[in-house]
Design an enzyme around this catalytic site. Sequence first.
Site, short mmCIF file in Angstrom:
data_model
loop_
_atom_site.label_atom_id
_atom_site.label_comp_id
_atom_site.label_asym_id
_atom_site.label_seq_id
_atom_site.Cartn_x
_atom_site.Cartn_y
_atom_site.Cartn_z
N GLY A 103 0.79 -1.22 0.00
CA GLY A 103 0.00 0.00 0.00
C GLY A 103 0.83 1.27 0.00
CE LYS A 123 7.12 1.72 5.49
NZ LYS A 123 7.47 1.02 6.73
N GLY A 136 -0.37 6.26 0.40
CA GLY A 136 0.86 5.59 0.00
C GLY A 136 2.14 6.35 0.30
NE ARG A 200 5.65 -7.70 2.03
CZ ARG A 200 5.95 -6.74 2.89
NH1 ARG A 200 5.48 -6.79 4.11
NH2 ARG A 200 6.69 -5.72 2.52
CG ASP A 270 0.50 -7.84 6.65
OD1 ASP A 270 -0.09 -8.34 7.62
OD2 ASP A 270 0.73 -6.63 6.56
CG ASN A 271 4.09 -6.32 8.78
OD1 ASN A 271 4.00 -5.93 7.63
ND2 ASN A 271 3.49 -5.72 9.79
CG ASP A 280 6.91 -4.41 6.30
OD1 ASP A 280 7.58 -3.84 5.43
OD2 ASP A 280 6.02 -5.24 6.04
#
Length: 522
Positions: A103, A123, A136, A200, A270-271, A280
């Site tokens: 995202g 990022k 984002g 991930r 997801d991390n 992350d």
Amino acid sequence: MKNLKINNRFTAELPADPDETNEIRQVKNALFSYVNPTKPTEPKLIHASEEVAELVGIAVDEIQSEAFLNAFSGKEILPETKPYAMCYAGHQFGNWAGQLGDGRAINLTEVEHNNEFFTLQLKGAGKTPYSRTADGLAVLRSSIREYLCAEAMHYLGVPTTRSLSLMLSGDQVLRDILYNGNPAYEKGAIVCRVAPSFIRFGSFEILTARNELKNLKQFVEYNIKHYFPEITGEPKEQYLQFFKKVADTTREMILHWQRVGFVHGVMNTDNMSIHGITIDYGPYGWLENYDPNWTPNTTDSQNRRYRFGNQPQVAQWNLFQLANALYPLINEAEPLEKILESFINDFKSDYKVMFLSKLGVFTSTEADDKLITALETVLQLSETDMTIFFRNLSKIKKEDSIEDGIEKIQDAFYIREEISGDILESWKKWFSVYLERLNNETLSDEDRAQKMNTINPKYVLRNYMAQLAIDAADQEDYSLINELYLLLQKPYDEQSELEKWFAKRPDWARSKVGCSMLSCSS
């Protein structure tokens, strides 16, 4: 970037989203979507790692170039590349969240250098199809924390992503730092992160959840081919070996987290990386006083799911979710369950060896379990700084008295007056057993101290240190970023000229925003 060797295996070999518009949507039957970074208004380089630049094939003299600035701020696209955002799902705080995806991260490209492959990812470079209701973007404060922490972890010996560059975008970003209805504009920033890949656990979860089993099979085999080429055998056996490799490297990573007192804060599936590297960096923190129940994440303050002492169990839970995602390819629960069971059993035995090494005990007996448990208890009787306690423990000699031992670690106590009565007696009792144990070790005091000081860091990136760098950077003073960056490259060295950073959290930092608990706001 004249020497960058582009090799985009991920986008060349895996199914892409055919829709190339940058609209928020559910992306199915694809592992990624092509998307370009949002062009920053006036990018400015704050800091860059020469070591990481050379690691990926960028010459040091290119770092100050306009080409470097444009490429790693997202202003221009590198030749022969097509940036993309990855599609994945995840369990967040134990609950299934469905599609998540990159995202606020955009993968610029994969590169090959010295027979190694790296993914370069921005990022905070703007909206993607996975941004949901967000923009984002990222702000300077969170970007400084990510940039410094990844490098600090690397030099501590903790598996991690790396940081290539930290830049201002020249744009203002609206954020509600405390989630209390008071948003304010902050400076926008972009970090370039580097890793073998940013794949991930959630990358597999989404395929199984959507019953995209053909893509699941292709994706697992892609990972084995490129990241675990030593895996051989029949397909089902390969899939089990893949899961075992991920479980083993995850266990090693968590062991390092516990060794240095690091708390991730957002251990959602997801991390979690398939490479067993820390990814992350959001509301992370290092333990100040030794408190297994501490979490740096304000969102987690009630249930404390991601507290320091629970990180091994959460890792196992996350691996269970990965096992569920791989199950359709294996169709047998028992071999997956054995790997999950061995994860926690192996962790416990590895933890004992690790903890004893922090104490300067390099042989192991059954009685040592009590030594460890007793210390974990006594450390919590009064606020005791974890980093300072273990570092100063190396000063103790075999012939020291109990009183000598307590004297040598007293700088770790936040309130020294509390070390009296029952608390003092508990410390004396522990030191009595500890000194007896040291005298059963064959290493000399000097050799033991030297070994301990390669295991127990002197310097870690405490939240108040990062916040001081953030406060200075807000005033366009980036010198503290560089000072901390250099300090944290040698966390086990004495660095007597920088002794001021070997100190407990100051009182003013207990309640200051950014110095204790943090939100996920970026």
